[in-house]
Design a protein around this motif. Structure first.
Motif, PDB file in Angstrom:
ATOM      1  N   SER A  83       0.816  -1.220   0.000  1.00  0.00           N
ATOM      2  CA  SER A  83       0.000   0.000   0.000  1.00  0.00           C
ATOM      3  C   SER A  83       0.847   1.265   0.000  1.00  0.00           C
ATOM      4  O   SER A  83       0.368   2.336  -0.386  1.00  0.00           O
ATOM      5  CB  SER A  83      -0.931   0.014   1.217  1.00  0.00           C
ATOM      6  OG  SER A  83      -1.793  -1.095   1.210  1.00  0.00           O
TER       7      SER A  83
ATOM      8  N   LYS B  86       1.781   5.755  -4.343  1.00  0.00           N
ATOM      9  CA  LYS B  86       0.902   5.042  -3.417  1.00  0.00           C
ATOM     10  C   LYS B  86       0.862   5.736  -2.055  1.00  0.00           C
ATOM     11  O   LYS B  86      -0.183   5.769  -1.402  1.00  0.00           O
ATOM     12  CB  LYS B  86       1.367   3.592  -3.273  1.00  0.00           C
ATOM     13  CG  LYS B  86       1.146   2.771  -4.531  1.00  0.00           C
ATOM     14  CD  LYS B  86       1.616   1.336  -4.356  1.00  0.00           C
ATOM     15  CE  LYS B  86       1.343   0.524  -5.612  1.00  0.00           C
ATOM     16  NZ  LYS B  86       1.796  -0.887  -5.481  1.00  0.00           N
TER      17      LYS B  86
ATOM     18  N   ASP C 286      -3.578  -5.610   0.145  1.00  0.00           N
ATOM     19  CA  ASP C 286      -3.788  -5.731  -1.298  1.00  0.00           C
ATOM     20  C   ASP C 286      -4.971  -6.636  -1.634  1.00  0.00           C
ATOM     21  O   ASP C 286      -5.193  -6.983  -2.791  1.00  0.00           O
ATOM     22  CB  ASP C 286      -2.517  -6.234  -1.989  1.00  0.00           C
ATOM     23  CG  ASP C 286      -2.002  -7.539  -1.388  1.00  0.00           C
ATOM     24  OD1 ASP C 286      -2.561  -7.982  -0.366  1.00  0.00           O
ATOM     25  OD2 ASP C 286      -1.029  -8.094  -1.923  1.00  0.00           O
TER      26      ASP C 286
ATOM     27  N   SER D  76      -6.620  -1.334   0.127  1.00  0.00           N
ATOM     28  CA  SER D  76      -6.196   0.080   0.068  1.00  0.00           C
ATOM     29  C   SER D  76      -6.349   0.629  -1.345  1.00  0.00           C
ATOM     30  O   SER D  76      -6.096   1.803  -1.559  1.00  0.00           O
ATOM     31  CB  SER D  76      -4.735   0.188   0.499  1.00  0.00           C
ATOM     32  OG  SER D  76      -3.905  -0.604  -0.312  1.00  0.00           O
TER      33      SER D  76
END
Length: 230
Positions: free
Chosen positions: A12, A18, A174, A230
């Motif tokens: 994430s 990110k 994820d 996320s």
């Protein structure tokens, strides 16, 4: 006003883009009226890269030095997250495990949390800041940095949620929840809306997304845990 602990794993926060996306998510949660403490893992495969680097200079890295080295991965993530939040106008502060009041035993590489004093975190939350904590680490009675082992950031997040009496510990990964099996291996695996601590502990012991120690802590302190993408 709800108190939320949000944990973001390595995938994430794997790169600058990110990290910015996570910062925007955190900002939205804060704008909704929540107090937010964020626990972050090291970026991507940083921990593996640091272990490989250590082994390239030493056949048997000394556990104390290895812990100190590995702890830097989460420190990088936490400081970058604080910077990203400040860039979009969100007051924030980063902390290493020791600064966050996380005390552990002396078992380098697999330390257990023996005490967590959230006073510093509580003070910063009360001042209106988002607090970013480096996961996976603490400090022992000899003032040496320790790490909690693989999946240790989950344990950090749940322990912090318990200490802050948070309304929820949100774990972002994820995948978009807890499934009856790994959906990447079993295509017809079903996502569960809710699962008890004992059942989740059994799944975690077989490799499900959260570390078993974090589930044990959640069960002991009755911390509600949300697992989401996320």
């Amino acid at each position: 006003m709800a108190v939320l602990v949000q944990k973001y794993g390595g995938t994430s926060v794997g790169d600058a883009g990110k990290i910015k996306a996570v910062a925007a998510r955190v900002a939205r949660s804060r704008e909704a009226g929540n107090e937010i403490a964020v626990v972050v893992s090291a970026m991507g495969k940083t921990t593996d890269d640091l272990i490989a680097l250590a082994e390239s200079v030493s056949a048997a890295p000394e556990p104390r030095e290895l812990d100190l080295l590995l702890s830097t991965g989460e420190v990088v993530s936490s400081t970058l997250m604080a910077m990203a939040l400040r860039e979009i106008g969100v007051p924030s502060i980063s902390m290493g495990g020791a600064q966050a009041g996380i005390r552990t035993d002396t078992a380098h590489g697999r330390a257990s949390i023996v005490h967590l004093d959230p006073a510093r975190i509580r003070k910063e939350l009360d001042s209106g800041k988002v607090v970013i904590i480096a996961g996976f680490q603490g400090i022992n009675e000899e003032m040496d940095i320790t790490t909690l082992g693989r999946g240790g950031s989950d344990t950090t997040a749940v322990a912090l949620a318990a200490a802050l009496e948070a309304d929820c510990c949100e774990v972002y990964t994820d995948v978009d929840g807890i499934y009856t099996a790994d959906p990447r291996i079993v295509p017809n695996a079903k996502k569960m809306v809710e699962i008890g601590y004992e059942e989740m502990l059994e799944l975690a012991s077989y490799g499900a997304k959260m570390h078993p120690r974090s589930i044990e802590l959640a069960a002991w302190y009755k911390v509600p845990v949300l697992v989401a993408s996320s």
